[in-house]
Structure formats: structure tokens, C-alpha cells
Motif scaffolding. Structure first.
Motif, short mmCIF file in Angstrom:
data_model
loop_
_atom_site.label_atom_id
_atom_site.label_comp_id
_atom_site.label_asym_id
_atom_site.label_seq_id
_atom_site.Cartn_x
_atom_site.Cartn_y
_atom_site.Cartn_z
N PRO A 174 3.23 -17.02 8.36
CA PRO A 174 1.91 -18.71 7.81
C PRO A 174 3.30 -19.40 7.67
O PRO A 174 2.92 -20.68 7.25
N VAL A 175 4.77 -18.71 7.95
CA VAL A 175 6.15 -20.10 8.15
C VAL A 175 6.19 -20.39 9.40
O VAL A 175 6.62 -21.50 9.29
N THR A 176 6.77 -19.24 10.12
CA THR A 176 7.14 -19.85 11.49
C THR A 176 6.43 -19.23 12.61
O THR A 176 6.23 -20.71 13.56
N GLY A 177 4.29 -19.32 12.06
CA GLY A 177 3.40 -19.28 13.23
C GLY A 177 4.07 -18.18 14.14
O GLY A 177 3.41 -18.05 14.74
N GLN A 178 4.96 -17.57 13.44
CA GLN A 178 4.81 -16.14 15.32
C GLN A 178 3.53 -14.89 14.68
O GLN A 178 3.64 -14.40 13.66
N GLU A 179 3.25 -14.32 16.12
CA GLU A 179 2.34 -13.45 15.72
C GLU A 179 3.26 -12.09 15.67
O GLU A 179 3.96 -12.48 15.15
N VAL A 180 2.68 -11.15 14.22
CA VAL A 180 2.72 -9.66 13.85
C VAL A 180 1.85 -9.25 14.21
O VAL A 180 0.57 -9.20 13.87
N PRO A 181 2.69 -7.98 15.29
CA PRO A 181 1.70 -6.92 15.72
C PRO A 181 0.28 -6.03 14.81
O PRO A 181 0.98 -6.00 13.02
N ILE A 182 -0.30 -6.65 15.33
CA ILE A 182 -1.97 -5.23 14.98
C ILE A 182 -1.51 -4.22 15.10
O ILE A 182 -1.89 -4.36 16.12
N ASN A 183 -1.59 -2.97 14.40
CA ASN A 183 -2.17 -1.92 14.64
C ASN A 183 -3.68 -1.23 15.07
O ASN A 183 -3.55 -1.19 15.84
N GLY A 184 -3.91 -1.92 13.85
CA GLY A 184 -5.81 -1.37 14.38
C GLY A 184 -6.43 -2.00 13.30
O GLY A 184 -5.86 -2.72 11.73
N GLY A 185 -7.69 -2.39 13.22
CA GLY A 185 -8.60 -2.88 12.14
C GLY A 185 -10.11 -2.12 12.54
O GLY A 185 -10.60 -1.61 13.72
N ALA A 186 -11.04 -2.64 11.91
CA ALA A 186 -11.78 -2.37 11.77
C ALA A 186 -13.10 -3.27 11.35
O ALA A 186 -12.65 -3.63 9.47
N LYS A 187 -13.99 -3.41 11.41
CA LYS A 187 -15.19 -4.59 10.63
C LYS A 187 -16.58 -4.37 10.65
O LYS A 187 -16.58 -4.17 11.78
N VAL A 188 -17.10 -4.22 9.58
CA VAL A 188 -18.81 -3.87 9.58
C VAL A 188 -19.34 -5.08 8.73
O VAL A 188 -19.29 -5.67 7.60
N THR A 189 -20.13 -5.89 9.83
CA THR A 189 -21.00 -7.34 9.27
C THR A 189 -21.77 -7.37 9.51
O THR A 189 -22.99 -6.66 10.65
N GLY A 190 -23.56 -7.63 8.54
CA GLY A 190 -24.23 -7.46 8.60
C GLY A 190 -25.60 -7.33 8.04
O GLY A 190 -24.39 -8.02 6.71
N THR A 191 -26.84 -7.32 7.94
CA THR A 191 -27.11 -6.67 6.86
C THR A 191 -27.84 -5.05 6.38
O THR A 191 -27.95 -5.11 7.11
#
Length: 784
Positions: free
Chosen positions: A400-417
Motif C-alpha cells: 500500500p505504500v510503494t505500490g509494488q506487487e507482492v507475489p500471491i502463492n494462491g487463493g480460493a474464493k466461493v461466491t453465490g447463494t
């Protein structure tokens, strides 16, 4: 509002007022303790007043005879089952289209609410076991035909004619998919969440669906055919299907909006609770969504020697990596998104801003994994500051300070009803990079619809864990609600709490607001109390330690002047002391606007009076610092936008007056030239002239962007953006991107970036360095 460029929006920092339309906010003066009496009682009185006003408003009959009956009549379209897909060539030549009856009863939202559309529109709906099909005929009496200039997917089509399909497949009356096409067959898709409108057009364009469209310009208008797989909607229910559905046509040369349902001026296509219904779909195959989308990437990155100040290693580095994104439909309207070694090379770069306030600037999310279904996680904490959010995904994977990307190992997201609840669950893990330690982010969002009206109650929880020894965790919880008291009156409220190491109290945030909309009056009022130590590290908060009250009233009239569509008179007041009652900010403003039938407008602040207390010096520019103290100033503004059916459109903005005991002139121009449907140019130079009573306080800042877009076809495009900001040591930056969409949801990108891609969210931007980055990214979408 008419179909015009966006407006100056409440609560945005002055530097963000580039070319948005609605007012700003302005100030009152004072550095005295605030004496407040029963804010809850005040809100109760406002609510009672608006309820009475609402009854009065509904008693007025401004629409033509017969309109009220048409509005209350049930709007139903029947889909017809066919054995084979119709020919999708943009015409009705295939006789199978004639099996469906055409719906034609479109009515104007603009310019004359409720009157029959001036041009005839026909829509037919068919379906097979796997897809739903829409055939559209937009008749046009002009010899010049429709306005059609845009070939590039997902950009705003507000300068063209277009047709829009809105589908509420959940039938929750709050959320929907948007599918939009212009007379060239160019696609734009989006999501509507909680009936919220987009910045410039309907819905948030962050969502990308797989669907096909073709269009043809004819002698009497244009026609289009659209096919939407049930899997794109992740819809698997096969019996007794009822969708919410609406259709909208926009005629650019007349600046006319025609809708099939919900055509009141205060509604529009995003008012999902006022949509009609689609019946007749039965015995369909599984619409289960399943996509595996790997990518490979190669290229290089070069960092200069001064990158060491940000904890990064200078020099040239070869880039070679890969990853995968997966989408799985768990059940109807419930989707899982998985990502591994996520890459955002193809995301748009941030457009630079110059900060004229001591508060943080807001930059929108632009990364696809976080944009998809982002509305599910929305938890707004203010009407007056559109940026304040309990959850803000840009805090994940970007320093949030420098704007540089921080590598993402992985992620999961569940959306809906699920079980009557709207659900959003996310977990993302990032690895150490430069000054950023590893971190894990877990997010839960639940909403429950109420009364089938678009109302809801919801809860949210956010847990951040990191390798930072002194700040190893940050937790946020909140409850909120939206209650539609009538078609014109909405009540919003929330309560939130954070937990941060080192603090045991003062971490709460409470707020409530009222919104009233009618054809002659818009009114908003809000009360918030943000405690001193409230710190949502995975959210966005412009300022803490604030007891903020604001009210805004806009009176609207439709005079019979030639060429004038609507005139508006607005008054706004903000009163923001800290939690000890000492005023930090006050502002009041009066504004006049006029919208014209050809799409041009004027938006003028008659007076904008502001008071600001600085408790720490404000670094406005390089070595220029405004000292601690109380400052009062008055400003004025003039804005004009030219007609929007021309190849060349121009918007001018001039603001002038006092500023921190000195003077400030702001002049901005936004010009767009569409040479043809393939080539367009857009330039936005901005000039700020400061004359402050400080050492080195006489200076100017020039910044802005030049964008060029060339579409070889609907599927191959080249875009460039060149930016200049003389306030930075590295004054120029560039991004060049070639995209080939060689098959649906599969792309080849060639991208070169010089400068920084993402902007800092800090109130005072850090020193920047000039990065050179070249990548080739290849994605392929596997579908069963």
C-alpha cells in the motif's frame, strides 16, 4: 439523471474531481468545539419528514395518462424451447426466430418518463438445453443510422447506441448479470450488486462471461443475436425457472433511454427489484460452470539502483513463470474460484492523480481474480465518501505504500447463494517480498435478503495474519443493513469493530444514512462516528477519529427551454469534528447544473467554502510543506461537456479561488476523438497553478494521460497510455498492451511497462523509481 459523463462525486478528494459529475462537497469554517444534540433524534425527524414527503411524491401524477397502469401491469416474457440453436449471424433470417413472440412495449426513462419509445424495439427469446438466445431488432427512422464507433470489448459504450440485457438468475431482486452490445456486435458485460449503478454505465465491468453476439446495421436500424450459455450464469435448476429480466435500449443521437420495465427516472436498469420476469425455461441440461485456465509468462524486468530504498534488488531479472485459475460451479448460483501463483501482468495500470488533500487517495481494483463477483464483498461505510470500505482487495498483493506487487502463492474464493443467504468466502496467501513479510487473508461475507424488495441484512469478518513481529494480526468484524422503506426511500446502517495489537479501545465505527430519490428532489443524510484507533488494514478508510455529519439536497426541474432537459440546484454541507468535538473539516457548497438533450452539460459550483485543521504538516509538493494550523478558503468551479454524439467530444473544468491561505487555479481538459470504429485518441492534460505564502510556494504541476486505442478487429486490439506528472522525480510513464482474444476466454498478451504500474495508497506518496518491464503472457481456457 441523463446519459452524461459521470459527475463530481460527494466526498472525493479534490484531486479526484477530474471528470465526474454530481457535486463536490464544501465547507463551513470553524475550529471550535462541536456542540451536538441527539443525532439519533435528528435522524428520526429526518426519516419522518421523508416518509411524509414520500407519500406526497407518490401522490403527484407527472406521467402521461395510462403510464401508471402500464407500470403496475405484470411484465412477463415467455422463452420458447427449440430443438436447435438459431443461426447467430446478427439477423432474423433464420425462420426459427419467428417461433417466439416479440415484446415491443418499451417506454422512455429519458427524456420523457413513461412515454412510448420514439423508435420501435423488438425482443424475442428462445432456448435449448444448454443456452438461452435473444434476438433484438432496433428500428431507427434516421437515414444516417445508429452511432457505432467502439470495437474493443469491455469499454464504456455510452458514446454509441447499444442494447442491454439484464438477468437476475437468482431472483433475489438485488443482483444481476448485464450483457451489452452495440451495432457492431461489441460486447460489454458486468455485474449489478445491491442495485448499485456503475461509475459510467450499468453495473461493474470487472466480471467477464463467455457469450457470443453478432450485429448488423440495416436500412431501418440494426439487429443483433445473442447466445448466453446456462453455464456462464452457473444455472443448473431445470424446472419451474423464473428469472428477473429487463431490457434497455440507448439511442445516442437522441440521448434517449428506453426500458421494458422499471422505466421511472429514479429506477433504471440497475433497479433489479423493478425488473420483469422471464418464464418458460424447463428441462435444461446442467449449466454447471467448470473452467481450467492455465497461463505461462516470459519476459524481463529492470529495476534502477534507487529501488534498494524500497527493499528491492536493482538490475535486470528474467521472468519465467506459470500458474492456473480454476472456476467450478458447486451448485446453481454458487461458484468457487481457485488460483495458484497468480499473475496480474495484463491488468490495467493506475491513472495518476495529484493529491490536493492530506488524506489518502482511492484507486480502484483492476485485477481480475479480485474483480470477479467483487460486489458480494462490498461493505460501504459512507455515503459522503464513496471510497470507504470495510474490505478493499487492493490491500492484498500490492504494497500500500510503494505500490509494488507482492507475489500471491494462491487463493480460493466461493461466491453465490446458499440456503437463502448470499455468501462470499475468500482466503489468499502471499509470500515475502522486499519489505513485505508473508501474510494470509481470510474474509467472510453473508447477506440475507428481506421481503423480496432489495433490502438485506449482512455480516462480515476479516482476519489478517502476517510475519510482521509487531503487527502480527488485524481483525475486522461488521454488521450492516439496507432497508427499502418505499420505492423512493432507503435506510442504510452499519456497525464495525477492529482488533489491532497495542490497542484495547477506540476501535469502533458506527453509521447510518438515508437516501430519498424522486423526480424533483434527491436527498441524502448521514451520521458516522469513527473512533480514533479504528484500523481496517484490509479495508480503505479516508480518515479515522471523526464524527461526520453530512446532508445533500438536489432540486430538479424540467423546464420547457429549447434544448434543456433538466436543471438542478444542489446544496451540500459536511461537518466533521474529531471524537473530542474539535472541528477538523467543514464544507458547504451550492451547485447549479444543466443537462441538454444532445448530451452536453454544465456543472458549476457557485460557491464552495472549506475549513481544514492540520494537526501535522501537509507535504503538498516536493519540499513544500503547509504548516500546522486552521485554514479557511472559498472556491468556485465551472465545467462544460460537449455533445456526445460527435466524433470529437471535449470536457472543460476550471476551479479557482483561495487555498490554504494562498491561491490555486485548476484547469483540466478531457478530449476524445474517434477517427473511426478502429482508432480513437483520448487526452486529459491537467494544470494546477499554486501561489502559496510559503518558501517555494509559487509553482505549477502538470499531469495527465494520452491514451490511444486501435482495434484490428473485435478480438485484436492495441492500447497505449502515456502519463506525465511533474510532481514526481520520474515524471513520465508508459504502458503498451497488445491483446489477441484468439478464442472465448483465452488470450495472448504482449505488454511493456515503463514506470510503476500500481499507485501508492499512502496519504503522502513515497519516492518512486522507474521500472522497465516486458512480458508475453499466454492463457488458454479449457471447458468440458
Amino acid at each position: 439523471m441523463t446519459q452524461t459523463p459521470p459527475s463530481f462525486s460527494h466526498g472525493k478528494p479534490l484531486s479526484q474531481f477530474a471528470f465526474t459529475r454530481s457535486s463536490g462537497r464544501h465547507q463551513y469554517i470553524a475550529s471550535v468545539p462541536c456542540r451536538r444534540k441527539g443525532c439519533r433524534a435528528r435522524l428520526a425527524r429526518i426519516l419522518l419528514f421523508l416518509c411524509v414527503l414520500n407519500q406526497f411524491t407518490f401522490g403527484q401524477k407527472s406521467e402521461p395518462a395510462g403510464t401508471a397502469d402500464a407500470e403496475t401491469a405484470e411484465r412477463i416474457v415467455e422463452a420458447v424451447r427449440v430443438d436447435r440453436a438459431p443461426r447467430l449471424d446478427g439477423t432474423f433470417d433464420d425462420p426459427i426466430w419467428q417461433q417466439a413472440s416479440a415484446i415491443t412495449d418499451f417506454r422512455q426513462r429519458e427524456p420523457y418518463e413513461g412515454r412510448p419509445a420514439t423508435e420501435r424495439t423488438e425482443v424475442r427469446v428462445l432456448y435449448t438445453r444448454s443456452e438461452v438466445y435473444f434476438g433484438v431488432a432496433c428500428h431507427d427512422s434516421t437515414v444516417n443510422g445508429p452511432v457505432a464507433t467502439q470495437l474493443r470489448r469491455d469499454v464504456s459504450q455510452e458514446l454509441d447506441d447499444y442494447f442491454e440485457i439484464v438477468i437476475d438468475s437468482r431472483r433475489d431482486r438485488r443482483n444481476a448479470y448485464v450483457f451489452q452490445i452495440n451495432p457492431l456486435g461489441t460486447q460489454r458485460d458486468a455485474l449489478v450488486t445491491d442495485e448499485q449503478a456503475g461509475d459510467t454505465q450499468d453495473g461493474d465491468p470487472g466480471w467477464d462471461g463467455v457469450w457470443t453476439s453478432e450485429a448488423r446495421i440495416t436500412r431501418d436500424g440494426w439487429t443483433a443475436t445473442v447466445a448466453i450459455p446456462f453455464s456462464t450464469l452457473n444455472f443448473m435448476r431445470s424446472r419451474d425457472v423464473v428469472w428477473g429480466v429487463n431490457f434497455k435500449r440507448f439511442i445516442r443521437r437522441k440521448n434517449e433511454q428506453d426500458l421494458w420495465s422499471g422505466w421511472r427516472r429514479t429506477f433504471g436498469a440497475t433497479k433489479i427489484s423493478q425488473a420483469g420476469e422471464l418464464h418458460g425455461i424447463n428441462e435444461i441440461g446442467s449449466g454447471r460452470l467448470f473452467i481450467v485456465k492455465p497461463y505461462v509468462l516470459g519476459g524481463f524486468s529492470h529495476l534502477p539502483a534507487d529501488a534498494t530504498a524500497s527493499g528491492l534488488t536493482p538490475g535486470t531479472t528474467a521472468l519465467h513463470t506459470g500458474g492456473v485459475d480454476i472456476k467450478v460451479g458447486l451448485q446453481s448460483n454458487l461458484v468457487a474460484n481457485l488460483t495458484g501463483n497468480t499473475d496480474f501482468a495484463d491488468s490495467d495500470v493506475d491513472v495518476q492523480q495529484f493529491n490536493l488533500t492530506p488524506y489518502k487517495l482511492f484507486f480502484p481494483e483492476k485485477r481480475q481474480f479480485f474483480l470477479e463477483n467483487a460486489g458480494v464483498f462490498a461493505f460501504p461505510m459512507s455515503l459522503s465518501s464513496n471510497a470507504d470500505q470495510l474490505f478493499f482487495s487492493r490491500q492484498i498483493g500490492i504494497d500500500p505504500v510503494t505500490g509494488q506487487e507482492v507475489p500471491i502463492n494462491g487463493g480460493a474464493k466461493v461466491t453465490g447463494t446458499l440456503g437463502g443467504f448470499e455468501l462470499g468466502v475468500m482466503d489468499v496467501d502471499t509470500r515475502s517480498s522486499g519489505p513485505n513479510p508473508w501474510a494470509n487473508y481470510a474474509v467472510l461475507r453473508l447477506k440475507r435478503s428481506l421481503w423480496g424488495s432489495g433490502s438485506y441484512v449482512g455480516v462480515m469478518g476479516i482476519d489478517k495474519r502476517s510475519g510482521n513481529v509487531t503487527h502480527s494480526f488485524n481483525q475486522t468484524t461488521g454488521v450492516d443493513g439496507r432497508f427499502i422503506l418505499s420505492k423512493n426511500l432507503v435506510l442504510n446502517g452499519y456497525a464495525a469493530q477492529t482488533r489491532t495489537p497495542g490497542y484495547s479501545s477506540g476501535q469502533s465505527n458506527l453509521g447510518a444514512g438515508l437516501i430519498f430519490r424522486s423526480n424533483w428532489l434527491d436527498f441524502e443524510a448521514e451520521h458516522r462516528k469513527v473512533s480514533r484507533n479504528f484500523n481496517p488494514q484490509v479495508g480503505f478508510l479516508e480518515r479515522a477519529d471523526c464524527v461526520c455529519d453530512f446532508a445533500d439536497a438536489t432540486f430538479k426541474t424540467r423546464p420547457q427551454f429549447a434544448g434543456v432537459r433538466e436543471m438542478q440546484f444542489e446544496g451540500f454541507i459536511l461537518h466533521a469534528p474529531d471524537t473530542h468535538g474539535v472541528v477538523q473539516t467543514q464544507e458547504w457548497q451550492t451547485t447549479f447544473r444543466a443537462d441538454f438533450h444532445n448530451g452536453s452539460y454544465t456543472d458549476d459550483d457557485i460557491v464552495d467554502v472549506f475549513a481544514q485543521r492540520l494537526i501535522i504538516p501537509f507535504n503538498i509538493y516536493k519540499n513544500v510543506n503547509i504548516p500546522v494550523g486552521v485554514y479557511n478558503w472559498t472556491r468556485h468551479q465551472f465545467t462544460y461537456g460537449s455533445p456526445e454524439d460527435r466524433r470529437l467530444t471535449v470536457r472543460f473544468f476550471e476551479r479557482f479561488g483561495s487555498y490554504y491561505n494562498g491561491r490555486l487555479n485548476e484547469f483540466r481538459v478531457r478530449a476524445t476523438y474517434r477517427a473511426n470504429e478502429r482508432l480513437s485518441f483520448s487526452a486529459g492534460p491537467q494544470w494546477n497553478r499554486f501561489r502559496l505564502p510559503l518558501a517555494n510556494g509559487d509553482f505549477s504541476v502538470v499531469f495527465g494521460a494520452l491514451e490511444t486505442d486501435y482495434a484490428f478487429s473485435r478480438f485484436v486490439s492495441l492500447s497505449t497510455i502515456l502519463q506525465v506528472d511533474t510532481a514526481n522525480a520520474q515524471a513520465a510513464s508508459a504502458n503498451i498492451r497488445l491483446r489477441w482474444n484468439y478464442r472465448p476466454d483465452s488470450d495472448l498478451y504482449v505488454i511493456y511497462t515503463a514506470g510503476q504500474k500500481f499507485a501508492s495508497l499512502a496519504a503522502v506518496s513515497p519516492a518512486q523509481f522507474y521500472e522497465n518491464r516486458f512480458v508475453v503472457k499466454y492463457t488458454y481456457s479449457f471447458r468440458p
